[in-house]
Design a protein around this motif. Structure first.
Motif, PDB file in Angstrom:
ATOM      1  N   UNK A 654       0.860  -1.188   0.000  1.00 17.52           N
ATOM      2  CA  UNK A 654       0.000   0.000   0.000  1.00 17.52           C
ATOM      3  C   UNK A 654       0.897   1.239   0.000  1.00 17.52           C
ATOM      4  N   UNK A 655       0.704   2.089  -1.021  1.00 20.57           N
ATOM      5  CA  UNK A 655       1.472   3.312  -1.176  1.00 20.57           C
ATOM      6  C   UNK A 655       0.542   4.508  -1.053  1.00 20.57           C
ATOM      7  N   UNK A 656       1.048   5.574  -0.444  1.00 21.29           N
ATOM      8  CA  UNK A 656       0.254   6.784  -0.314  1.00 21.29           C
ATOM      9  C   UNK A 656       1.096   7.994  -0.706  1.00 21.29           C
ATOM     10  N   UNK A 657       0.505   8.891  -1.453  1.00 20.78           N
ATOM     11  CA  UNK A 657       1.155  10.144  -1.820  1.00 20.78           C
ATOM     12  C   UNK A 657       0.602  11.239  -0.918  1.00 20.78           C
ATOM     13  N   UNK A 658       1.387  11.646   0.049  1.00 20.69           N
ATOM     14  CA  UNK A 658       0.946  12.631   1.026  1.00 20.69           C
ATOM     15  C   UNK A 658       1.277  14.063   0.608  1.00 20.69           C
ATOM     16  N   UNK A 659       1.792  14.212  -0.624  1.00 15.92           N
ATOM     17  CA  UNK A 659       2.238  15.521  -1.079  1.00 15.92           C
ATOM     18  C   UNK A 659       1.233  16.137  -2.044  1.00 15.92           C
ATOM     19  N   UNK A 660       1.497  17.354  -2.458  1.00 19.41           N
ATOM     20  CA  UNK A 660       0.594  18.066  -3.355  1.00 19.41           C
ATOM     21  C   UNK A 660       1.044  17.971  -4.802  1.00 19.41           C
ATOM     22  N   UNK A 661       2.003  17.090  -5.052  1.00 14.46           N
ATOM     23  CA  UNK A 661       2.537  16.885  -6.397  1.00 14.46           C
ATOM     24  C   UNK A 661       2.473  15.399  -6.728  1.00 14.46           C
ATOM     25  N   UNK A 662       2.137  15.066  -7.972  1.00 11.68           N
ATOM     26  CA  UNK A 662       2.094  13.665  -8.393  1.00 11.68           C
ATOM     27  C   UNK A 662       3.474  13.035  -8.260  1.00 11.68           C
ATOM     28  N   UNK A 663       3.501  11.745  -8.022  1.00  7.43           N
ATOM     29  CA  UNK A 663       4.771  11.048  -7.876  1.00  7.43           C
ATOM     30  C   UNK A 663       4.664   9.645  -8.455  1.00  7.43           C
ATOM     31  N   UNK A 664       5.802   9.001  -8.563  1.00 11.45           N
ATOM     32  CA  UNK A 664       5.881   7.652  -9.123  1.00 11.45           C
ATOM     33  C   UNK A 664       6.841   6.820  -8.283  1.00 11.45           C
ATOM     34  N   UNK A 665       6.446   5.602  -8.019  1.00 14.61           N
ATOM     35  CA  UNK A 665       7.297   4.666  -7.274  1.00 14.61           C
ATOM     36  C   UNK A 665       7.470   3.392  -8.096  1.00 14.61           C
ATOM     37  N   UNK A 666       8.597   2.738  -7.916  1.00  9.63           N
ATOM     38  CA  UNK A 666       8.822   1.425  -8.527  1.00  9.63           C
ATOM     39  C   UNK A 666       8.916   0.406  -7.402  1.00  9.63           C
ATOM     40  N   UNK A 667       7.905  -0.426  -7.297  1.00  2.00           N
ATOM     41  CA  UNK A 667       7.878  -1.488  -6.290  1.00  2.00           C
ATOM     42  C   UNK A 667       8.659  -2.675  -6.835  1.00  2.00           C
ATOM     43  N   UNK A 668       9.670  -3.112  -6.088  1.00  2.00           N
ATOM     44  CA  UNK A 668      10.564  -4.178  -6.547  1.00  2.00           C
ATOM     45  C   UNK A 668      10.491  -5.360  -5.594  1.00  2.00           C
ATOM     46  N   UNK A 669      10.362  -6.561  -6.165  1.00  2.00           N
ATOM     47  CA  UNK A 669      10.280  -7.797  -5.388  1.00  2.00           C
ATOM     48  C   UNK A 669      11.473  -8.681  -5.717  1.00  2.00           C
ATOM     49  N   UNK A 670      12.194  -9.070  -4.683  1.00  2.00           N
ATOM     50  CA  UNK A 670      13.380  -9.895  -4.839  1.00  2.00           C
ATOM     51  C   UNK A 670      13.207 -11.207  -4.081  1.00  2.00           C
ATOM     52  N   UNK A 671      13.797 -12.257  -4.628  1.00  2.00           N
ATOM     53  CA  UNK A 671      13.783 -13.567  -3.981  1.00  2.00           C
ATOM     54  C   UNK A 671      15.102 -13.806  -3.273  1.00  2.00           C
ATOM     55  N   UNK A 693       1.052   7.909  -8.657  1.00  2.00           N
ATOM     56  CA  UNK A 693       0.109   8.366  -7.636  1.00  2.00           C
ATOM     57  C   UNK A 693      -0.136   9.866  -7.781  1.00  2.00           C
ATOM     58  N   UNK A 694      -1.389  10.219  -7.891  1.00  2.00           N
ATOM     59  CA  UNK A 694      -1.771  11.624  -7.908  1.00  2.00           C
ATOM     60  C   UNK A 694      -1.681  12.189  -6.487  1.00  2.00           C
ATOM     61  N   UNK A 695      -1.683  13.516  -6.336  1.00  2.00           N
ATOM     62  CA  UNK A 695      -1.622  14.098  -4.991  1.00  2.00           C
ATOM     63  C   UNK A 695      -2.735  13.561  -4.087  1.00  2.00           C
ATOM     64  N   UNK A 696      -2.348  13.116  -2.907  1.00  2.00           N
ATOM     65  CA  UNK A 696      -3.299  12.606  -1.929  1.00  2.00           C
ATOM     66  C   UNK A 696      -3.813  11.212  -2.195  1.00  2.00           C
ATOM     67  N   UNK A 697      -3.337  10.561  -3.268  1.00  2.00           N
ATOM     68  CA  UNK A 697      -3.887   9.255  -3.655  1.00  2.00           C
ATOM     69  C   UNK A 697      -3.216   8.118  -2.892  1.00  2.00           C
TER      70      UNK A 697
END
Length: 765
Positions: A654-671, A693-697
């Motif tokens: 679960x990711x949350x954008x707490x800022x007022x600007x859109x952002x992007x994350x790369x979720x990485x899964x390793x074994x 993620x849009x602002x507040x999303x």
């Protein structure tokens, strides 16, 4: 002009008949000369071409009589657009005329397959130069790469091209190798995922994608081009081959062999690789085309063939179907071998079946085929440039930042040999650097802004080159220091000059003996750092370099690799803050003293330990990348604790954008597999997804992972899924793990093969 059946009984022209039946009908009608002709290529204009392939002018002879060479037909036409600067409309008319000659000069009137390079977009004059493959990997965005490839393929199809010699699926193994810039990265899952997207895009446009280089090329000793390879069966099976397996499943219809030999066996003469593995195990039914002159290399360079006839026999036996780029071993030497009974005609027929089947798939043997392209096509249209910009912006990696970025209201000293050079944005397979460099009096044909120009649009700027990529003088460096003192922030733009066969510091045949910045660039960097002012380093390069001696004194570091014709605007956007950086490293940056670098895919004894004084820890690890507006990770978990060896587990983030600007994350899964039959990498990527993620999303990412993703090649030589404890490491890079989830694989040990599940399924809500 159209080709029509000349007699009513020409069943092979019937578009409604089964492909295999049409192929058999045609082969039965053909003479040995006509059969062999379909396995050859012709490189028209090779005599005027600069060096674009290894040993080109040693092995290639310019065609003297085109009509004579095509009297029995011809299989392929090599680089009609990509040999010299040709305006698209002229190239279209030339190709149509050439195809008519091919059709009219032979008994069956079979058109040729036309192939071109397309690693950074179609390698043709006035065509868009897209970012190079390392930048594709840095996006971690397969859908974006698929859209880029579809656009490239659409342009190729409209001008009469059938086959693209891309993508490169070689997994980076040694950063000193010159062709690192052509790789997608150092991780097989990332390479396979991104390459499969490229394949799907190109094939969706009707273009035959060609996977190269099968297999092991990138693992050459000391990173030297064409040098011997000495990897074991598990490295081949678990690191080198998986990207090819994934891309074949994505629909690739052609494969190109590696130049190198592995344990003494050149790939071009290896039936275990090209037939047993590729055809029988993987079920591949497309064509295998020879990398340029690699059949002749069996005789001249590898020394495994006595002469050209012997080289042709070995290559055909191994599984090569078409000799590229031009007629050599598959010409008169092969015919002489058949006449003398030294070459089995059945080998010719086997290759011919695949070649003709592909021509039927392309519609070349249908009665209505017309060799006419779109002479009015714009190869650098607005849509292409927009996609090039999107890929570039998504690929820029912010490696470190002490707060100086984004730049705002500051006077900049822009310094460095890559700052005011359009070529700094392009890889060695871009047309301007691959071909255009041999025609210095011909304009580039496209607009490629420089970093200096892009930054000057937003900031007050002073400029000094400081030094060239290689060479330079003390006076130039001193001038750069004085220029730096006139500004608030120094932006140093350093890196490589891409080229071929020693004409650059990166690119095919441009290997490095160490990972220091080329020439006097590190000296320039130290001199500007000595002023005490904030320094932002922008690296435009075909490989990572050792920045460990300066990293702690740099205000920020940005990696652009080769970001294409829109790359300067993307970099300026990141530096100014208009673009929130979202790229992640597809390849590690070396730490101090890494003169013989390895990748993050290493077993425990390959990491830092007390038994060696050399620390292999990277300066910036695989998967690393910063953001101006990072997302907040709120929850990482899994409902399962047991994972059936034939089933799936689900992980949610679960990711949350707490800022007022859109952002992007790369979720990485390793074994992480703590106990196995063989020593396994401490950590390896099994899935990654880019989340906007849009602002507040708030967004929830769910990953469904099949147990096949834990498989590896055991001591038996077969791929297996074990029972027992494993961990899934979820985080933002291979070295920054947010949560380790412990699971137990339950049930029975399973053996898996080519049909195994190779990617997780992601859902984003």
């Amino acid at each position: 002009m159209t080709t029509e059946a000349t007699t009513p009984d020409e069943f092979w022209r019937n578009p409604h008949a089964p492909v295999a039946d049409r192929v058999r009908d045609l082969i039965a009608r053909m003479t040995p000369q006509e059969k062999i002709a379909q396995l050859q290529g012709i490189w028209v204009g090779i005599d005027a071409a600069g060096e674009m392939a290894p040993h080109q002018h040693e092995f290639a002879v310019a065609p003297q009589d085109f009509d004579k060479l095509t009297a029995n037909g011809i299989g392929q036409l090599t680089r009609v657009f990509g040999t010299r600067p040709v305006a698209p409309e002229v190239g279209v008319h030339t190709l149509a005329r050439t195809q008519r000659q091919v059709i009219e000069s032979s008994r069956f009137g079979i058109p040729a397959v036309v192939h071109e390079e397309c690693l950074t977009g179609l390698a043709a004059w006035q065509a868009t130069v897209f970012p190079a493959p390392l930048s594709w990997g840095a996006t971690f965005d397969p859908d974006l790469v698929r859209r880029m490839a579809a656009k490239i393929g659409e342009s190729m199809r409209r001008i009469g091209i059938h086959q693209g010699l891309a993508p490169v699926l070689d997994v980076a193994r040694d950063l000193r190798w010159g062709r690192i810039e052509e790789t997608i990265g150092e991780d097989p899952h990332l390479v396979g995922t991104i390459a499969s997207a490229y394949v799907a895009g190109l094939e969706s446009a009707g273009i035959v994608s060609t996977l190269k280089h099968f297999a092991g090329y990138s693992a050459s000793r000391a990173g030297r081009n064409h040098a011997p390879v000495s990897i074991g069966p598990r490295e081949l099976a678990d690191v080198i081959l998986p990207p090819f397996e994934m891309a074949l499943k994505a629909g690739a219809r052609s494969v190109m062999n590696s130049y190198a030999d592995n344990d003494g066996v050149p790939a071009a003469s290896d039936p275990t690789l090209l037939t047993t593995k590729l055809r029988e195990e993987y079920g591949f039914t497309g064509t295998v085309v020879a990398d340029y002159f690699s059949v002749a290399f069996l005789h001249k360079l590898h020394g495994v063939a006595a002469d050209r006839e012997d080289a042709a026999r070995l290559a055909l036996t191994a599984g090569i179907d078409v000799e590229l780029p031009t007629v050599d071993c598959f010409g008169d030497p092969l015919l002489e071998g058949i006449d003398a009974g030294r070459v089995d005609l059945a080998l010719i027929d086997r290759a011919l079946e695949r070649v003709l089947a592909q021509k039927i798939e392309l519609g070349l043997l249908d009665p209505g085929y017309s060799p006419v392209g779109d002479a009015g096509v714009d190869l650098d249209d607005d849509e292409s440039r927009a996609i090039a910009r999107e890929v570039a912006e998504s690929s820029i990696v912010l490696l470190q930042n002490d707060g100086v970025l984004p730049l705002s209201g500051k006077r900049l000293a822009v310094i460095g040999p890559r700052a005011d050079e359009a070529g700094a944005m392009m890889g060695c397979y871009s047309f301007p650097l691959h071909v255009g460099v041999h025609y210095p009096d011909v304009e580039m044909g496209i607009e490629v802004p420089t970093v200096l120009e892009a930054l000057s649009a937003d900031h007050e700027v002073v400029f000094a080159r400081g030094c060239p990529v290689t060479g330079g003088t003390d006076d130039e460096i001193a001038e750069a220091v004085q220029t730096a003192r006139q500004a608030d922030v120094a932006v140093l733009v350093l890196g490589d000059h891409a080229g071929l066969f020693g004409r650059g510091t990166s690119g095919e045949g441009c290997d490095a003996s160490d990972l220091n910045l080329p020439g006097r660039q590190e000296e320039l960097l130290e001199a500007v750092l000595g002023t005490g002012m904030p320094v932002v380093l922008v690296l435009l390069s075909g490989r990572p370099y050792d920045l460990s001696r300066q990293a702690d004194r740099l205000a920020a570091v940005v990696s652009g690799f080769y970001a294409g014709e829109e790359g300067a605007a993307a970099i300026a956007g990141v530096l100014s803050g208009r673009v929130n950086p979202s790229g992640r490293l597809p390849i590690s940056f070396p730490g101090a003293g890494s003169t013989q670098p390895s990748t993050y895919l290493t077993a425990k004894l390959g990491t830092r330990s007390e038994v060696s004084n050399v620390d292999p820890t990277p300066l910036y690890p695989f998967g690393h990348g910063l953001s101006y507006h990072p997302a907040t990770w709120t929850t990482v978990g899994s409902e399962e604790r047991e994972w059936p060896t034939d089933g799936v587990c689900r992980v949610h983030v679960v990711l949350r954008n707490e800022l007022e600007t859109a952002t992007t994350e790369v979720v990485q899964l390793y074994l992480h597999d703590p106990v196995a039959e063989v020593a396994r990498p401490v950590r390896l990527l099994v899935g990654a997804v880019k989340v906007h993620l849009e602002p507040g999303q708030t967004r929830t990412v769910t990953a469904e992972l099949h147990a096949d993703l834990t498989s590896y090649t055991g001591r038996s030589g077969r791929r297996q899924v074990d029972t027992g404890d494993v961990e899934l490491h979820v985080g933002t890079s291979s070295a920054n793990i947010h949560t380790a989830l412990r699971l137990t694989l339950t049930g029975e040990r399973r053996e898996v093969g080519f049909d195994r599940v190779m990617s997780p399924v992601f859902e984003i809500r």
